[in-house]
Design a protein around this motif. Sequence first.
Motif, PDB file in Angstrom:
ATOM      1  N   THR A  77      -3.549  -7.110 -19.368  1.00 14.90           N
ATOM      2  CA  THR A  77      -2.470  -7.333 -18.420  1.00 14.90           C
ATOM      3  C   THR A  77      -3.010  -7.414 -16.994  1.00 14.90           C
ATOM      4  O   THR A  77      -2.582  -8.252 -16.200  1.00 14.90           O
ATOM      5  N   SER A  78      -3.968  -6.557 -16.662  1.00 15.07           N
ATOM      6  CA  SER A  78      -4.561  -6.599 -15.324  1.00 15.07           C
ATOM      7  C   SER A  78      -5.338  -7.893 -15.113  1.00 15.07           C
ATOM      8  O   SER A  78      -5.295  -8.482 -14.028  1.00 15.07           O
ATOM      9  N   GLU A  96     -19.835  -5.948 -21.721  1.00 17.34           N
ATOM     10  CA  GLU A  96     -18.694  -5.091 -21.999  1.00 17.34           C
ATOM     11  C   GLU A  96     -17.367  -5.750 -21.680  1.00 17.34           C
ATOM     12  O   GLU A  96     -16.325  -5.233 -22.035  1.00 17.34           O
ATOM     13  N   LEU A  97     -17.364  -6.873 -20.980  1.00 19.42           N
ATOM     14  CA  LEU A  97     -16.105  -7.508 -20.617  1.00 19.42           C
ATOM     15  C   LEU A  97     -15.638  -8.407 -21.744  1.00 19.42           C
ATOM     16  O   LEU A  97     -16.240  -9.429 -22.032  1.00 19.42           O
ATOM     17  N   VAL A  98     -14.559  -8.001 -22.412  1.00 15.90           N
ATOM     18  CA  VAL A  98     -14.050  -8.761 -23.547  1.00 15.90           C
ATOM     19  C   VAL A  98     -13.170  -9.904 -23.062  1.00 15.90           C
ATOM     20  O   VAL A  98     -13.247 -11.032 -23.543  1.00 15.90           O
ATOM     21  N   HIS A  99     -12.306  -9.622 -22.084  1.00 11.32           N
ATOM     22  CA  HIS A  99     -11.338 -10.615 -21.615  1.00 11.32           C
ATOM     23  C   HIS A  99     -11.904 -11.293 -20.367  1.00 11.32           C
ATOM     24  O   HIS A  99     -11.702 -10.842 -19.256  1.00 11.32           O
ATOM     25  N   VAL A 312       5.816  -4.329 -22.505  1.00 12.25           N
ATOM     26  CA  VAL A 312       5.586  -5.784 -22.533  1.00 12.25           C
ATOM     27  C   VAL A 312       4.116  -6.104 -22.283  1.00 12.25           C
ATOM     28  O   VAL A 312       3.777  -7.121 -21.679  1.00 12.25           O
ATOM     29  N   ALA A 313       3.235  -5.228 -22.721  1.00 10.44           N
ATOM     30  CA  ALA A 313       1.793  -5.481 -22.666  1.00 10.44           C
ATOM     31  C   ALA A 313       1.383  -6.031 -24.034  1.00 10.44           C
ATOM     32  O   ALA A 313       0.800  -5.338 -24.866  1.00 10.44           O
ATOM     33  N   ASP A 314       1.740  -7.287 -24.284  1.00  6.14           N
ATOM     34  CA  ASP A 314       1.634  -7.840 -25.637  1.00  6.14           C
ATOM     35  C   ASP A 314       0.196  -8.013 -26.104  1.00  6.14           C
ATOM     36  O   ASP A 314      -0.107  -7.787 -27.281  1.00  6.14           O
ATOM     37  N   ALA A 315      -0.704  -8.415 -25.194  1.00  5.01           N
ATOM     38  CA  ALA A 315      -2.099  -8.568 -25.602  1.00  5.01           C
ATOM     39  C   ALA A 315      -2.700  -7.229 -26.007  1.00  5.01           C
ATOM     40  O   ALA A 315      -3.404  -7.129 -27.016  1.00  5.01           O
ATOM     41  N   GLU A 316      -2.400  -6.174 -25.229  1.00  4.53           N
ATOM     42  CA  GLU A 316      -2.895  -4.847 -25.588  1.00  4.53           C
ATOM     43  C   GLU A 316      -2.297  -4.393 -26.910  1.00  4.53           C
ATOM     44  O   GLU A 316      -2.986  -3.793 -27.744  1.00  4.53           O
TER      45      GLU A 316
END
Length: 554
Positions: A77-78, A96-99, A312-316
């Motif tokens: 979300t961030s 370490e950065l996935v997104h 509503v943090a759907d990706a998480e």
Amino acid sequence: MVARPHPAAPPPRRRPVSRGPLPPRLRTALAHLLPELDAPAGTFDPETRDALVLEAARRLLTDRVVIIDDLQWADPTSVRLLGGVPRLALAYRPDELVHRMPGPPPLVLDALPDAALADLVDDAGIVDAITAETDRTPMAVAEVLRVLHAEGLAAPARGDGRWRSTAASAADRARQVGRSGQRRAIAERVLVHEGPAADLLRLLALLGREAPTGVLAAAAQLPLPATLALLDGLATADLVHLGAHGWRTSHDMVAEVIEAELPAGTRASLHARLATIAADAADQARHWLGAGDPARAAEAFAVAAERALDQVADAEAERLAGTGIDTGAAETAVRARLRQARAQARKRRGDIAGARDDLRAALRDQPPGPGGAPARAAVLAQLAALDSGADDLRRAAELAELALVEAGTDDAARAPALEVASVIDMNLDRPDRAEARAAEALSVYVRTGDSRGAARILDARAMAAFLHGRIADGVAELDRAAHLFESSGDLMRAVTPRSTCGHGRVLLGAPADGLADTERALDAARTLGHPEGQAYALWHRSRPAPRSAIPPRP
């Protein structure tokens, strides 16, 4: 370490940013994050609040250069919020950065160049030692200088702050420290601390984030004053530091070195301690996994995924539910909850096929018998809703009927099933049964105090009236539905009925009242940064009133 500049071009489909103060709704949405705004408390639903925060951040950060370090800790979300900021400078660890953020190729921050070392250290012997014996990364250079300073062999000068040797043996010692490596030097510093101090270091390493003193004291099973005294000693040794939200290791490498040296049994024991005191369900799940208890971890992942959906943090939510499923140790009821959570997240993100697969698997996992009937009813209703919008209305109707049978007299299960069945009946041109089922669902929602459920029913009934030419009835229902959505803080859902209500008033010969409703919807959509809602309201505003609605000229 990787640094990447963000493209300067603003994202598409956005209005020019107003340079005036933030509108009241945006200030209210930000109030819980920025108390200094002194805005009144808001009662927005999670989806509306998130949209308002994203839009407020976009407006505040446009025309500014934003520099962010440690992006690898960001949640999806961030990262989505940052995607709307035109000019960014980001630093993160690529492993370490996935997104990942979109944009131009990254710039890899490698070894410090000779000129940078010369600006930092005014001693050719120490510079030569650092160049020859280290990889010249900031951490390696800092570790060499830290050891020299601790041993009285080097110090920063008072004038320019550059490091100078204070003993002839400084260069030789710098070579020894560099040769042993910064990881080994950190390990040697860690080994000095034993007992409770060592436990605190290990707990911080496993936490991987800042933690308040009280949390660390509870995890280490120590009194608060003793914990503070130990942390102060660790800070003096440059192993931990105090940040804005608590204590953490002074560098990620310190945590890595400590973790690498942990025996498996000690690691599991410390993870179990952290799991029992973790306030965040996602953290709790991670620690139960580390403690070797996948069943408890799966249950915690289910709670974390459901909470993410509520926010509503759907990706998480999709990621958390998937991780819980992948543990393979969940009981069937917990696995069904995980499947349902991931299905809802996938549906919101447009993955209808994936959502359907998860719901079918959840249905298989629901326990048979009366105890599992309400849960099976909920899954069947969700499957019916998916099929009604994607595939076969007849199949959707059959699933809705099965959902009603399973729900029986259970209000919590029956109302959503009736809601879905009424919409399907309306689409199958069964208006009488659609109305009867909608009325029954509405009565349940009213009786149980579910204002958002009641608003959804009113919205659907209003559109049905509109489609069947009953404009006056439709306008009245749309006005009620929009008011309920607005009162419950669900501005995202309020835009469509409010704008359609305005269009209906124009058709009924009240263009001024209709324009006021449409403008109200447009203002909400703009405040939310909601392009689809803006387009819908602008379309209604642009449509001419019928001749019968235009008052004659005097």
